[in-house]
Design a protein around this motif. Structure first.
Motif, PDB file in Angstrom:
ATOM      1  N   ILE A  34     -18.715 -91.107  99.248  1.00  0.00           N
ATOM      2  CA  ILE A  34     -18.533 -90.869  97.819  1.00  0.00           C
ATOM      3  C   ILE A  34     -19.218 -89.551  97.479  1.00  0.00           C
ATOM      4  CG2 ILE A  34     -19.012 -91.716  95.491  1.00  0.00           C
ATOM      5  CD1 ILE A  34     -19.024 -94.556  96.659  1.00  0.00           C
ATOM      6  N   GLY A  48     -20.307 -86.891  94.538  1.00  0.00           N
ATOM      7  CA  GLY A  48     -20.508 -86.712  93.106  1.00  0.00           C
ATOM      8  C   GLY A  48     -20.544 -85.253  92.710  1.00  0.00           C
ATOM      9  N   SER A 105     -25.602 -93.614  84.787  1.00  0.00           N
ATOM     10  CA  SER A 105     -24.470 -93.320  85.671  1.00  0.00           C
ATOM     11  C   SER A 105     -24.595 -94.139  86.947  1.00  0.00           C
ATOM     12  CB  SER A 105     -24.420 -91.826  85.999  1.00  0.00           C
ATOM     13  OG  SER A 105     -24.148 -91.063  84.849  1.00  0.00           O
ATOM     14  N   LEU A 124     -22.177 -97.051  88.636  1.00  0.00           N
ATOM     15  CA  LEU A 124     -21.631 -96.913  89.984  1.00  0.00           C
ATOM     16  C   LEU A 124     -22.049 -98.069  90.885  1.00  0.00           C
ATOM     17  CD1 LEU A 124     -20.188 -95.345  92.224  1.00  0.00           C
ATOM     18  CD2 LEU A 124     -22.299 -94.041  92.553  1.00  0.00           C
ATOM     19  N   LEU A 170     -15.885 -88.002  92.771  1.00  0.00           N
ATOM     20  CA  LEU A 170     -16.122 -88.306  91.363  1.00  0.00           C
ATOM     21  C   LEU A 170     -16.098 -87.008  90.554  1.00  0.00           C
ATOM     22  CD1 LEU A 170     -19.107 -90.813  91.816  1.00  0.00           C
ATOM     23  CD2 LEU A 170     -16.672 -91.358  91.579  1.00  0.00           C
ATOM     24  N   HIS A 202      -7.712 -88.929  88.057  1.00  0.00           N
ATOM     25  CA  HIS A 202      -8.155 -90.286  88.352  1.00  0.00           C
ATOM     26  C   HIS A 202      -7.018 -91.038  89.019  1.00  0.00           C
ATOM     27  CE1 HIS A 202     -10.507 -93.936  88.066  1.00  0.00           C
ATOM     28  NE2 HIS A 202      -9.368 -94.550  87.806  1.00  0.00           N
ATOM     29  N   CYS A 227     -11.500 -89.889  91.340  1.00  0.00           N
ATOM     30  CA  CYS A 227     -11.965 -90.854  90.336  1.00  0.00           C
ATOM     31  C   CYS A 227     -12.731 -90.089  89.269  1.00  0.00           C
ATOM     32  CB  CYS A 227     -12.872 -91.891  90.994  1.00  0.00           C
ATOM     33  SG  CYS A 227     -13.555 -93.134  89.861  1.00  0.00           S
ATOM     34  N   HIS A 255     -15.630 -89.043  86.940  1.00  0.00           N
ATOM     35  CA  HIS A 255     -17.066 -89.128  87.200  1.00  0.00           C
ATOM     36  C   HIS A 255     -17.677 -90.250  86.373  1.00  0.00           C
ATOM     37  CE1 HIS A 255     -21.298 -87.965  87.587  1.00  0.00           C
ATOM     38  NE2 HIS A 255     -20.914 -87.287  88.666  1.00  0.00           N
ATOM     39  N   VAL A 256     -18.766 -90.829  86.898  1.00  0.00           N
ATOM     40  CA  VAL A 256     -19.421 -91.959  86.231  1.00  0.00           C
ATOM     41  C   VAL A 256     -20.430 -91.481  85.182  1.00  0.00           C
ATOM     42  CG1 VAL A 256     -19.069 -93.626  88.071  1.00  0.00           C
ATOM     43  CG2 VAL A 256     -21.066 -92.111  88.165  1.00  0.00           C
ATOM     44  N   LEU A 313     -12.972 -98.077  88.060  1.00  0.00           N
ATOM     45  CA  LEU A 313     -13.789 -97.649  89.188  1.00  0.00           C
ATOM     46  C   LEU A 313     -13.682 -98.633  90.346  1.00  0.00           C
ATOM     47  CD1 LEU A 313     -15.878 -95.857  90.559  1.00  0.00           C
ATOM     48  CD2 LEU A 313     -17.662 -97.007  89.217  1.00  0.00           C
TER      49      LEU A 313
END
Length: 226
Positions: A51, A53, A73, A77, A148, A176, A193, A195-196, A211
């Motif tokens: 993953i 970020g 965040s 996640l 992300l 996304h 995806c 971002h958180v 997510l």
């Protein structure tokens, strides 16, 4: 690699900012001892799912020393990772809280907290060799990658190309739910995806189910989920 990474001082602006934040602190964390250094990736060195970020948060990973740990965040996640079966617990509060990831590693294109969460292009490029090395080390086991946000997507594509994966032309656009299968020395599935960040999760642009859906798809192609 991680031991060398945490000693990096290549970007003067980021060094000054991360250390300033660690001294001044946020009032709610006044009694905490901030990490205030580059933050290494988190997860097993033989992960099959990566993953990616953006960069550590000033009062999250820059405080705790672990990716997406100690902020909202990260709460979002890790709750999703736990929900789909890729983490042993739904929370991440500190580096010694017992959190473990199953076949999953989390990293970022920039390893120091940037002012306003916006690293410069030069800072991203300065940090690229760490991502190059991480991808090279993960290559034997890596099967899926989730990115992300658009910044990470743009940063990662040339790194993947440099590691031997063939990037389609025109280059795939971030979005996304974006999904591209890349071939090369091995075959990997690349997923996009949102971002958180709180900007996305507080507004409902990214929901837990959205997510979890991406995590579950990537987890299956990585051989981690049924």
């Amino acid at each position: 690699m991680d031991a060398d990474l945490v000693e990096c001082r290549a970007c003067p602006r980021l060094v000054a900012w991360r250390e300033k934040v660690a001294i001044e602190k946020r009032a709610s964390f006044a009694n905490d001892r901030y990490w205030g250094r580059p933050v290494p990736g988190f997860g097993p060195a033989d992960a099959s799912l990566l993953i990616v970020g953006l960069a550590p948060a000033a009062h999250g990973a820059n405080r705790t020393g672990r990716m997406f740990t100690g902020d909202r965040s990260g709460d979002f996640l890790y709750a999703a990772l736990h929900a789909v079966g890729l983490a042993n617990q739904p929370t991440a509060t500190r580096i010694d809280d017992g959190l473990e990831l199953r076949g999953t590693r989390i990293t970022s294109p920039v390893h120091c907290a940037p002012p306003a969460n916006k690293p410069t292009t030069e800072e991203r490029d300065n940090c690229r060799h760490w991502l190059d090395t991480e991808l090279e080390l993960l290559k034997p086991t890596l099967r899926s990658v989730i990115v992300l946000g658009g910044f990470g997507w743009q940063a990662l594509l040339p790194v993947l190309a440099g590691a031997g994966w063939m990037i389609p032309r025109p280059r795939p656009k971030f979005g996304h739910g974006a999904h591209v299968r890349l071939t090369g020395t091995t075959t990997i599935d690349l997923y996009g995806c949102f971002h958180v960040s709180q900007q996305n999760t507080f507004t409902g642009r990214l929901t837990p189910l959205m997510l979890e859906s991406v995590l579950a798809s990537a987890g299956r192609t990585a051989g981690l989920l049924p």
